[in-house]
Design a protein around this motif. Structure first.
Motif, short mmCIF file in Angstrom:
data_model
loop_
_atom_site.label_atom_id
_atom_site.label_comp_id
_atom_site.label_asym_id
_atom_site.label_seq_id
_atom_site.Cartn_x
_atom_site.Cartn_y
_atom_site.Cartn_z
N THR A 1 0.85 -1.33 -0.05
CA THR A 1 0.06 -0.14 0.15
C THR A 1 0.84 1.33 -0.02
OG1 THR A 1 -1.86 -1.10 1.17
CG2 THR A 1 -1.87 1.53 1.48
N VAL A 2 0.40 2.26 -0.84
CA VAL A 2 1.46 3.61 -1.07
C VAL A 2 0.74 4.34 0.17
CG1 VAL A 2 1.69 5.54 -2.27
CG2 VAL A 2 1.66 3.34 -3.53
N VAL A 3 1.92 4.83 1.02
CA VAL A 3 1.30 5.75 2.16
C VAL A 3 2.01 7.13 1.85
CG1 VAL A 3 1.61 6.27 4.68
CG2 VAL A 3 1.25 3.89 3.98
N ASN A 4 1.31 8.08 1.89
CA ASN A 4 2.10 9.41 1.46
C ASN A 4 2.14 10.27 3.09
OD1 ASN A 4 -0.43 10.95 2.25
ND2 ASN A 4 -0.96 11.10 -0.21
N GLY A 5 2.98 11.17 2.78
CA GLY A 5 3.13 12.18 3.96
C GLY A 5 2.89 13.56 3.62
N LEU A 6 2.23 14.21 4.36
CA LEU A 6 1.82 15.71 3.70
C LEU A 6 2.85 16.65 4.57
CD1 LEU A 6 -1.85 17.31 4.42
CD2 LEU A 6 0.20 18.53 4.39
N ILE A 7 3.49 17.24 3.46
CA ILE A 7 4.38 18.36 3.50
C ILE A 7 3.79 19.82 2.85
CG2 ILE A 7 6.41 17.10 4.15
CD1 ILE A 7 7.42 17.66 1.70
N SER A 8 4.20 20.74 3.31
CA SER A 8 3.50 22.38 2.66
C SER A 8 4.58 22.91 2.32
CB SER A 8 2.46 22.76 3.85
OG SER A 8 1.55 21.87 4.37
N PRO A 9 4.20 24.00 1.39
CA PRO A 9 5.02 25.20 1.00
C PRO A 9 5.25 25.93 2.03
CG PRO A 9 3.28 24.79 -0.47
CD PRO A 9 3.05 23.82 0.46
N THR A 10 6.40 26.81 1.92
CA THR A 10 6.70 27.66 3.32
C THR A 10 7.12 29.16 2.61
OG1 THR A 10 9.24 27.36 2.74
CG2 THR A 10 7.90 25.73 4.41
N GLY A 11 7.26 29.07 1.43
CA GLY A 11 7.50 30.57 0.77
C GLY A 11 9.06 30.67 0.75
N GLN A 12 9.64 29.43 0.99
CA GLN A 12 11.26 29.38 0.81
C GLN A 12 11.55 28.28 -0.13
OE1 GLN A 12 11.61 29.40 5.36
NE2 GLN A 12 13.60 29.91 4.51
N VAL A 13 12.39 28.39 -1.12
CA VAL A 13 12.69 27.30 -1.93
C VAL A 13 13.48 26.49 -1.40
CG1 VAL A 13 13.76 26.71 -4.17
CG2 VAL A 13 12.12 28.74 -4.06
N GLY A 14 13.18 25.15 -1.47
CA GLY A 14 14.16 24.14 -0.94
C GLY A 14 13.71 23.63 0.54
N MET A 15 12.62 24.48 1.05
CA MET A 15 12.27 24.24 2.55
C MET A 15 10.57 23.91 2.50
SD MET A 15 15.25 25.02 4.17
CE MET A 15 14.79 25.11 5.69
N VAL A 16 10.40 23.15 3.38
CA VAL A 16 8.95 22.62 3.51
C VAL A 16 8.68 22.55 5.07
CG1 VAL A 16 9.05 21.22 1.41
CG2 VAL A 16 9.72 19.99 3.39
N LYS A 17 7.38 22.62 5.07
CA LYS A 17 6.58 22.46 6.64
C LYS A 17 6.28 20.97 6.92
CE LYS A 17 2.27 23.91 7.88
NZ LYS A 17 1.27 25.06 8.26
N ILE A 18 6.86 20.58 7.65
CA ILE A 18 6.23 19.13 8.21
C ILE A 18 5.48 19.04 9.64
CG2 ILE A 18 8.48 18.26 7.31
CD1 ILE A 18 9.62 17.87 10.13
N SER A 19 5.25 20.16 10.02
CA SER A 19 4.39 20.36 11.28
C SER A 19 2.77 20.17 10.97
CB SER A 19 4.73 21.33 12.04
OG SER A 19 4.73 22.41 11.38
#
Length: 249
Positions: free
Chosen positions: A114-132
């Motif tokens: 089964t494929v499990v994804n994890g949600l990460i979000s844009p931050t306004g900074q290229v190369g950086m993501v929000k994991i909270s």
């Protein structure tokens, strides 16, 4: 259930569409329109409890060869535990999870297909993501890390792919390109999500393909739903598949 039914069907082993199912007949129509290269999203949020969700989703699964994607509902972290318990019982092809829900999802589903994804979000900074993006962490100051670190953490937890949400179409184009390149460099799959429609789908898909991402699961939701019936339009799914075929042959 055969193991082959636990993994999504990717067109040319690269792209699998993710669209919402309005009714069981709608799910069948979508599945046929996508020629099987689809997982049909069913949102845990739409059910009052786990038992009713399991019963209904199992009925869907019987009709479309288990091509089910268990969803949170707009990335709602409060649905994380419910999604995992449903998935443990029905063994879907695809599970949507907040970042912190990935480890429990993999443990509870009890297999690696089964494929499990994890949600990460844009931050306004290229190369950086929000994991909270979890139930508690989403209430705190943003946890921002390099995208390669987020991918490594998702791998540690048994995840298969990044759910990049909400993209708001191409609003974060440069950030999305960086995420796609990181997924390709780290042999990780990518699920662009949020604001994708028939107009921007081709560019969003092309960015991921051109970056070299091995498998892509684009989520196309509200833009292709008929407002009157609440059903995803099968003809729009067929159009999306045609765009995929144009890219991949």
């Amino acid at each position: 259930m055969q193991l082959s039914q636990l993994s999504p069907n990717f067109y040319r082993d690269r792209v699998c569409l993710n669209v919402l199912g309005g009714t069981k007949q709608n799910a069948v129509d979508i599945y046929q329109a996508a020629e099987g290269a689809v997982v049909v999203g069913l949102l845990s949020k739409n059910y009052p409890d786990v038992a009713s969700a399991v019963e209904d989703m199992q009925a869907y699964a019987q009709l479309i060869k288990n091509a089910i994607s268990v969803g949170l509902g707009a990335g709602d972290p409060r649905q994380s535990a419910m999604v995992n318990e449903i998935s443990r019982q029905i063994q879907p092809q695809h599970i949507n999870q907040v970042f912190t829900g990935v480890g429990p999802a993999r443990a509870l589903v009890g297999q690696d297909n089964t494929v499990v994804n994890g949600l990460i979000s844009p931050t306004g900074q290229v190369g950086m993501v929000k994991i909270s993006t979890g139930p508690l962490s989403s209430q705190q100051a943003d946890g921002i890390v390099p995208v390669a670190t987020a991918i490594a953490m998702l791998k540690d937890m048994g995840g298969n792919s990044v759910k990049y949400f909400s993209m708001d179409g191409l609003k974060y184009r440069d950030e999305y390109i960086a995420v796609a390149k990181a997924c390709a460099a780290n042999d990780f799959w990518l699920e662009p999500t949020g604001g994708i429609d028939l107009q921007n789908f081709e560019e969003i898909l092309s960015i991921a393909l051109d970056a070299g991402v091995t498998k892509i699961i684009p989520h196309i939701y509200s833009s292709i739903i008929d407002k009157a019936s609440g059903n995803t339009r099968p003809e729009d799914v067929a159009t999306l598949l045609a765009m995929v075929k144009a890219k991949l042959g």
